[in-house]
Design a protein around this motif. Structure first.
Motif, short mmCIF file in Angstrom:
data_model
loop_
_atom_site.label_atom_id
_atom_site.label_comp_id
_atom_site.label_asym_id
_atom_site.label_seq_id
_atom_site.Cartn_x
_atom_site.Cartn_y
_atom_site.Cartn_z
N ASP A 155 -6.45 4.71 -6.61
CA ASP A 155 -5.47 5.70 -6.20
C ASP A 155 -4.07 5.09 -6.19
N LEU A 156 -3.96 3.86 -5.66
CA LEU A 156 -2.67 3.18 -5.64
C LEU A 156 -2.16 2.91 -7.06
N GLU A 157 -3.07 2.51 -7.94
CA GLU A 157 -2.67 2.29 -9.33
C GLU A 157 -2.09 3.55 -9.95
N THR A 158 -2.72 4.67 -9.68
CA THR A 158 -2.25 5.94 -10.24
C THR A 158 -0.86 6.28 -9.70
N ILE A 159 -0.67 6.11 -8.40
CA ILE A 159 0.62 6.40 -7.79
C ILE A 159 1.70 5.51 -8.37
N VAL A 160 1.40 4.22 -8.50
CA VAL A 160 2.37 3.26 -9.03
C VAL A 160 2.78 3.66 -10.45
N ARG A 161 1.80 3.99 -11.27
CA ARG A 161 2.10 4.34 -12.66
C ARG A 161 2.80 5.69 -12.75
N ASP A 162 2.47 6.62 -11.87
CA ASP A 162 3.16 7.91 -11.85
C ASP A 162 4.66 7.74 -11.57
N PRO A 232 7.65 -11.34 14.42
CA PRO A 232 7.91 -11.00 13.02
C PRO A 232 6.81 -10.08 12.49
N GLU A 233 7.21 -8.94 11.97
CA GLU A 233 6.26 -7.92 11.52
C GLU A 233 6.77 -7.31 10.21
N PRO A 234 5.92 -6.54 9.51
CA PRO A 234 6.34 -5.96 8.23
C PRO A 234 7.51 -4.99 8.38
N THR A 235 8.33 -4.97 7.35
CA THR A 235 9.39 -3.97 7.30
C THR A 235 8.85 -2.64 6.80
N PHE A 236 7.95 -2.69 5.83
CA PHE A 236 7.39 -1.47 5.25
C PHE A 236 5.89 -1.42 5.50
N LEU A 237 5.43 -0.29 6.00
CA LEU A 237 4.03 -0.16 6.42
C LEU A 237 3.53 1.24 6.11
N ILE A 238 2.34 1.32 5.51
CA ILE A 238 1.69 2.60 5.21
C ILE A 238 0.39 2.67 6.00
N THR A 239 0.14 3.82 6.57
CA THR A 239 -1.05 4.02 7.38
C THR A 239 -2.19 4.61 6.56
N LYS A 240 -3.39 4.04 6.70
CA LYS A 240 -4.61 4.63 6.12
C LYS A 240 -5.18 5.66 7.07
N PRO A 241 -5.71 6.78 6.55
CA PRO A 241 -5.61 7.24 5.16
C PRO A 241 -4.20 7.71 4.87
N PHE A 242 -3.72 7.46 3.67
CA PHE A 242 -2.34 7.77 3.35
C PHE A 242 -2.23 8.99 2.43
N ARG A 244 -0.18 10.59 -0.83
CA ARG A 244 0.48 10.06 -2.01
C ARG A 244 2.00 10.07 -1.85
N SER A 245 2.52 11.12 -1.22
CA SER A 245 3.96 11.21 -1.03
C SER A 245 4.48 10.08 -0.14
N THR A 246 3.66 9.66 0.84
CA THR A 246 4.05 8.57 1.72
C THR A 246 4.16 7.26 0.96
N VAL A 247 3.19 7.00 0.09
CA VAL A 247 3.21 5.76 -0.70
C VAL A 247 4.41 5.76 -1.63
N LYS A 248 4.66 6.88 -2.27
CA LYS A 248 5.80 6.96 -3.19
C LYS A 248 7.12 6.71 -2.46
N ALA A 249 7.27 7.30 -1.28
CA ALA A 249 8.50 7.11 -0.51
C ALA A 249 8.66 5.65 -0.10
N ALA A 250 7.56 5.03 0.33
CA ALA A 250 7.62 3.64 0.77
C ALA A 250 7.95 2.70 -0.39
N ILE A 251 7.31 2.91 -1.54
CA ILE A 251 7.59 2.08 -2.70
C ILE A 251 9.06 2.19 -3.10
#
Length: 264
Positions: A155-162, A232-242, A244-251
């Motif tokens: 799913d992540l691969e598809t989002i990245v390529r999209d 020290p913690e991450p700047t960008f974080l995505i919550t499971k289950p995510f 697709r729009s959330t992943v795209k915005a974060a990327i």
């Protein structure tokens, strides 16, 4: 229930939003701290006509729109990131980014987002469209995916390529991730926390960052553990289950702040 008790469950996610908006843990957490200080100083001014989460974000938005913390934090990494961001603001305004993150990452409705940024629902939709249009023109890069669940990795691969990016590799263990990063240096890393052999995506990222700098987005089912503001913690974080729009915005937001993606 006290106001503090009502707000406490929402603070980790406000930190997530603030960090994504500023491109920095320390910068974002400072804004959250300032919002809390404003609430403590004038609790009677906290919005009473909306639920606690919306009121908290509305207070944060007021701080964000009226205060600049670069002077407080001095120069260095955060100031550099802000300068990088400003270089990319020719076609996308800060308000557009806020509208996109509030809807796509934080899950607010268009109506709630309009209330938070003090505009109309129609304007919110236009702002989000503007942000997406600018994101579509963003510099493309190679993305390393560190994820041991095949369906999620696909799913992540598809989002990245999209989004027009390339996938440099998919790793399922710490050692595999480090090896792939060395073999083909990525421009972005998407990393799950818990990997197949009980190794840690966090440790894999630490190993990679020891060799070179690259923006990282962590993916976890337990975001509260990495949004405490106490270390020290991450700047960008995505919550499971995510979504697709959330992943795209974060990327897109992570790359927005990455100096390596600034076009010459």
């Amino acid at each position: 229930m006290s106001l503090g008790q009502k707000l406490a469950p929402h603070l980790p996610f406000l930190r997530r939003y603030a960090r994504a908006l500023t491109g920095s843990q320390s910068h974002g957490d400072n804004y959250v701290r300032a919002a809390l200080e404003a609430i403590v100083a004038a609790p009677d001014g906290f919005p009473q006509d909306v639920d606690a989460r919306v009121g908290l974000y509305r207070t944060f938005q007021a701080i964000w729109n009226s205060t600049h913390y670069d002077e407080m934090e001095g120069t260095g990494g955060d100031a550099d990131r802000e300068a990088i961001a400003q270089a990319r603001l020719a076609g996308i305004t800060p308000l557009s980014r806020q509208a996109l993150l509030l809807t796509a990452m934080e899950g607010f409705t268009v109506a709630d987002t309009a209330y938070l940024i003090e505009t109309s629902p129609e304007e919110v939709e236009a702002l989000v469209a503007d942000a997406i249009a600018e994101i579509d023109r963003q510099t493309r890069t190679d993305v390393l995916i560190i994820e041991d669940e095949p369906i999620i990795a696909m799913d992540l691969e598809t989002i990245v390529r999209d989004l027009g990016h390339s996938v440099s590799g998919v790793a399922v263990t710490r050692d595999e991730a480090v090896a792939q990063a060395h073999a083909q240096r990525p421009g972005l890393v998407l990393a799950d926390i818990q990997l197949a052999d009980d190794s840690s995506g966090i440790d894999a990222v630490k190993d990679i960052l020891a060799e070179f700098s690259v923006p990282v987005i962590f993916i976890t089912a337990f975001p509260e553990r990495l949004l405490t503001g106490e270390r020290p913690e991450p700047t960008f974080l995505i919550t499971k289950p995510f979504q697709r729009s959330t992943v795209k915005a974060a990327i897109s937001q992570a790359l927005f702040f990455n100096a390596a993606t600034i076009e010459a």
